[in-house]
Write a protein that holds these residues in place. Structure first.
Motif, PDB file in Angstrom:
ATOM      1  N   PHE A 382    -119.456 -84.938  60.995  1.00  0.00           N
ATOM      2  CA  PHE A 382    -119.130 -85.852  62.098  1.00  0.00           C
ATOM      3  C   PHE A 382    -117.609 -85.945  62.203  1.00  0.00           C
ATOM      4  N   THR A 383    -117.150 -86.529  63.293  1.00  0.00           N
ATOM      5  CA  THR A 383    -115.723 -86.750  63.499  1.00  0.00           C
ATOM      6  C   THR A 383    -115.483 -88.221  63.793  1.00  0.00           C
ATOM      7  N   ALA A 384    -114.588 -88.825  63.006  1.00  0.00           N
ATOM      8  CA  ALA A 384    -114.144 -90.187  63.274  1.00  0.00           C
ATOM      9  C   ALA A 384    -112.792 -90.060  63.964  1.00  0.00           C
ATOM     10  N   ALA A 385    -112.778 -90.238  65.263  1.00  0.00           N
ATOM     11  CA  ALA A 385    -111.558 -90.013  66.036  1.00  0.00           C
ATOM     12  C   ALA A 385    -110.467 -90.998  65.653  1.00  0.00           C
ATOM     13  N   ALA A 386    -109.241 -90.535  65.740  1.00  0.00           N
ATOM     14  CA  ALA A 386    -108.097 -91.388  65.415  1.00  0.00           C
ATOM     15  C   ALA A 386    -108.100 -92.632  66.290  1.00  0.00           C
ATOM     16  N   ILE A 437    -105.290 -95.733  52.765  1.00  0.00           N
ATOM     17  CA  ILE A 437    -106.676 -96.130  53.036  1.00  0.00           C
ATOM     18  C   ILE A 437    -106.909 -97.518  52.454  1.00  0.00           C
ATOM     19  N   GLY A 438    -107.484 -98.391  53.283  1.00  0.00           N
ATOM     20  CA  GLY A 438    -107.876 -99.713  52.810  1.00  0.00           C
ATOM     21  C   GLY A 438    -109.389 -99.790  52.738  1.00  0.00           C
ATOM     22  N   ILE A 519    -108.971 -97.837  57.641  1.00  0.00           N
ATOM     23  CA  ILE A 519    -109.644 -98.967  56.995  1.00  0.00           C
ATOM     24  C   ILE A 519    -111.137 -98.668  56.916  1.00  0.00           C
ATOM     25  N   ILE A 520    -111.686 -98.847  55.708  1.00  0.00           N
ATOM     26  CA  ILE A 520    -113.123 -98.671  55.481  1.00  0.00           C
ATOM     27  C   ILE A 520    -113.680-100.009  55.029  1.00  0.00           C
ATOM     28  N   ARG A 545    -106.726-102.355  66.108  1.00  0.00           N
ATOM     29  CA  ARG A 545    -106.334-101.562  67.271  1.00  0.00           C
ATOM     30  C   ARG A 545    -105.328-100.485  66.836  1.00  0.00           C
ATOM     31  N   GLY A 546    -105.603 -99.257  67.188  1.00  0.00           N
ATOM     32  CA  GLY A 546    -104.719 -98.160  66.829  1.00  0.00           C
ATOM     33  C   GLY A 546    -104.959 -97.588  65.453  1.00  0.00           C
ATOM     34  N   LYS A 547    -105.872 -98.205  64.697  1.00  0.00           N
ATOM     35  CA  LYS A 547    -106.193 -97.710  63.358  1.00  0.00           C
ATOM     36  C   LYS A 547    -107.528 -96.972  63.382  1.00  0.00           C
ATOM     37  N   THR A 548    -107.675 -96.029  62.474  1.00  0.00           N
ATOM     38  CA  THR A 548    -108.950 -95.338  62.318  1.00  0.00           C
ATOM     39  C   THR A 548    -109.780 -96.145  61.336  1.00  0.00           C
TER      40      THR A 548
END
Length: 602
Positions: A382-386, A437-438, A519-520, A545-548
């Motif tokens: 899968f792709t998690a878009a920026a 990464i958070g 952020i996860i 906003r603006g974060k993946t």
């Protein structure tokens, strides 16, 4: 839980032959390397021991001169001189003993210091699999008890062995110089000490191993029942009597073994003490004959007996050398077992620090298994878009958390590739990857410190304004201000003084304070009440906003606005899309949605 409802404590099988360490040249060389940085101090210790061994010969020899010369000749000046020399020898020996003890402590404590630092660095590099599988309390035991035992190895085994050896050699040479016939007669008794040593060593080794086994069981029970979680479980299920009975049984067994080990040594020493009396009797008998024949003085006989006792004491002490050496080597082997574990997840040779901000996260045919033949993830792509929000949903055990743990490389995938910005994450340095990464986990961990200390763990350089802003965004600031100590309130072990929702909001604030580009959130709102959840969702919408971001959600209501929803089942992605399209498919997601909202409505 063990039989009868008690807490389980794994029993180690004792096998005498298997338990004995394999003392190889390679192992000994590896041990010596830890002493190498302190070779000068070690050499000085050996020099002090050698001088002390020689000085120890002087008092008996001076006594001979007092008996054979000063007293018969009624030479008061010589008597004072000999007594003063004997006293000076004792004082110098005492001062050398002080120096030796300092050097012993310096060397052993520094080796312990070096090994603890090395072990801590090594344990930091171990993968998450190691900590999820290691027995409770074992890491602390290796870090503390085992490594601290190295001090005893140096002081009790190495130094004592060297000291006894120097005393043995110097005394034996002196006896032969004085009278080789009497020396041979006195040494004839020594085999009586050596012959039973092997058998006694085996007995004490076996008892020592069995005792250690029971002590390990004791520690396991203590760790399981008196840790915070274990204590609460014991209280809630009213298993105090069962736990106490289990501890008392193991404690009684350990006590009996310790008594047996102690008494086995005492009986052995009784036999050796009996043998030591044979040598002096033979010296008095044959020495008396030589005195009658005019070949030996009374002073020489007394000195010989005194030196013979000095010869026997090291032999008696070295009878335990077999057990001490095996124990010492076994201790090093336990420590080396940890050092020899492969960290598995390390920086590649060509890994470089890289930025992940504004980059897509792409999984390509990723496979992973916690154990062979038991895949946890199969063909994940899968792709998690920026800058987008990707949600993972599915039943418990489907593999959602595993997917999130692969991104910061807490686990290493078996095959496939994960890319950020088109670059394999294994080409990033671990520090640069994880620092961007958070992760907010289901089980929030807080140190037993203040709220401020726990928050600043994410960013030690954060200003007071940044700290306040993060807490306000997580809707925890007002609660903190109401506490008597505010941000300086101590939260207790694992945050026991806070509620589940408060701890979770603390965890969210900590990640927000880190302000990473990725952020996860793993069930991050699972412990929040409805009102707190609503406000946090509003705050997170602006702050992310603006974060993946990637969110693992149990409550589907929290991820309806996600840019992409991945439905995970049995380690595979079975559906993907946005909320409306997934509902229209009438598949797994629709089923999860209906069941959850029907339950909430009821």
């Amino acid at each position: 839980m063990g039989p009868g409802g008690g807490f389980g404590h794994g029993k180690l099988k004792f096998d005498e032959e298997e338990a004995k360490p394999d003392i190889s040249k390679a192992l000994l060389l590896r041990i010596v390397k830890y002493f190498a940085p302190y070779w000068k101090q070690t050499l000085l210790v050996m020099t002090v021991l050698c001088i002390s061994a020689v000085l120890g010969l002087l008092p008996p020899i001076l006594i001979q001169q007092i008996i054979d010369r000063a007293l018969p000749d009624k030479n008061l000046q010589l008597l004072f001189l000999l007594v003063a020399a004997s006293l000076a020898t004792t004082v110098v020996s005492g001062l050398l003993g002080v120096l030796q003890n300092y050097l012993n402590s310096f060397i052993s404590q520094n080796i312990v210091h070096d090994m603890k630092n090395q072990m801590y660095r090594h344990l930091q590099s171990m993968p998450l699999q190691f900590y999820s599988g290691v027995k409770q309390g074992e890491v602390i035991t290796r870090m503390t008890s085992d490594i601290a035992g190295i001090q005893g190895v140096f002081n009790s085994t190495i130094v004592n062995c060297a000291s006894n050896l120097f005393i043995l050699i110097s005394t034996a040479l002196t006896l032969f110089i004085m009278n080789w016939k009497l020396a041979l007669l006195g040494i004839l008794v020594i085999p009586l000490f050596i012959v039973p040593t092997r058998k006694m060593g085996n007995v004490r080794w076996k008892l020592a191993k069995e005792t250690q086994e029971k002590i390990s069981e004791q520690n396991q029970i203590i760790e399981e029942t008196l840790s915070l979680s274990g204590y609460m479980l014991m209280k809630l299920f009213t298993r105090e009597d069962t736990a106490l009975a289990s501890f008392q049984t193991v404690n009684a067994q350990a006590t009996r073994l310790q008594i047996r080990e102690s008494m086995a040594g005492r009986w052995f020493m009784l036999v050796l003490t009996t043998f030591t009396s044979i040598g002096p009797m033979l010296i008095y008998l044959y020495g008396g004959y030589l005195f009658i024949q005019g070949e030996l003085s009374i002073g020489a006989i007394i000195t010989f007996v005194a030196l013979l006792s000095r010869l026997y004491i090291p032999v008696m002490q070295m009878t335990n050398l077999y057990v001490d050496v095996n124990r010492s080597v076994a201790l090093f082997e336990r420590i080396f077992d940890y050092f020899d574990m492969d960290p598995l997840i390390v920086d590649a040779k060509l890994a470089l620090p890289s930025r992940v901000e504004g980059q897509d996260i792409v999984f390509e045919q990723v496979n992973f298994a916690y154990a062979p033949d038991k895949p946890a993830l199969s063909g994940i792509s899968f792709t998690a878009a920026a800058g987008s929000l990707t949600a993972l949903v599915g039943p418990s055990g489907a593999g959602k958390t595993t997917i999130s743990n692969l991104i910061p490389r807490l686990y290493e995938l078996d095959s496939g590739v994960i890319r950020i910005g088109g670059k394999d994450i294994r080409e990033f340095t671990l520090h640069s990857l994880r620092s961007q990464i958070g992760l907010v986990t289901q089980d929030t961990y807080l140190f037993n410190g203040t709220i401020r200390e726990n928050l600043l763990y994410a960013n030690a350089e954060a200003t007071e304004a940044e700290l306040t802003a993060a807490c306000e965004a997580a809707f925890i600031h007002d609660f903190i201000l109401k506490l008597p100590e505010g941000y300086n309130t101590v939260v207790g072990n694992r945050g026991i003084k806070l509620s589940g929702g408060e701890k979770q909001r603390m965890s969210i604030a900590r990640v927000l304070l880190k302000n990473p580009p990725i952020i996860i959130m793993d069930e991050a709102t699972s412990s929040l009440d409805t009102v707190s959840e609503y406000y946090i969702q509003q705050a997170m919408h602006e702050l992310l906003r603006g974060k993946t971001s990637m969110v693992i959600a149990h409550r589907l209501s929290t991820i309806m606005a996600a840019d992409n929803i991945l439905v995970v089942q049995d380690g595979r992605i079975v559906e993907s899309g946005q909320h409306a399209s997934l509902l229209a498919e009438n598949g797994v997601y629709r089923d999860l949605y209906n069941k959850q909202f029907q339950r909430e409505d009821s």
